[in-house]
Design a protein around this motif. Structure first.
Motif: not given
Length: 80
Positions: A5-11, A34-35
Motif C-alpha cells: 500500500k505504499l502508493k496510497q501512503l505516499l499520496e 513497490w508502488v
C-alpha cells in the motif's frame, strides 16, 4: 497475497517516489516496483521484501509496517 500500500501512503502524505528515494537511499527502481506492484506483469512483481528497506520507509514516513503491507486472501484460496 501480500498487498503493498505504499502508493496510497505516499499520496496521503503528499510525498513522491523521488522524495522517498532521496530520504531513504533506496533505489528509485525499487520504490517504483513497490508502488506499481499491482499493475506489473507477474515476473516483474515484488518477490522479496527486505526488512532494512521496510524499516527505512517506516522511519521517513513515520508509519507502521501495517500501513505499508496488508495480507489479502487470494480468490483461488477462497474457492477451496
Amino acid at each position: 497475497m501480500i498487498k503493498i500500500k505504499l502508493k496510497q501512503l505516499l499520496e496521503e502524505q503528499n510525498k513522491t517516489m523521488y522524495w522517498l528515494s532521496k530520504n531513504t537511499g533506496i533505489r528509485p527502481n525499487t520504490i517504483s516496483q513497490w508502488v506499481n506492484n499491482e499493475e506489473l506483469i507477474e515476473d516483474k512483481k515484488v518477490k522479496e521484501i527486505n526488512v532494512e528497506t521496510l524499516d527505512k520507509i517506516c522511519k521517513v514516513l513515520n508509519c507502521r509496517v501495517e500501513d505499508i503491507l496488508e495480507y489479502v486472501e487470494d480468490e483461488k484460496d477462497h474457492s477451496k
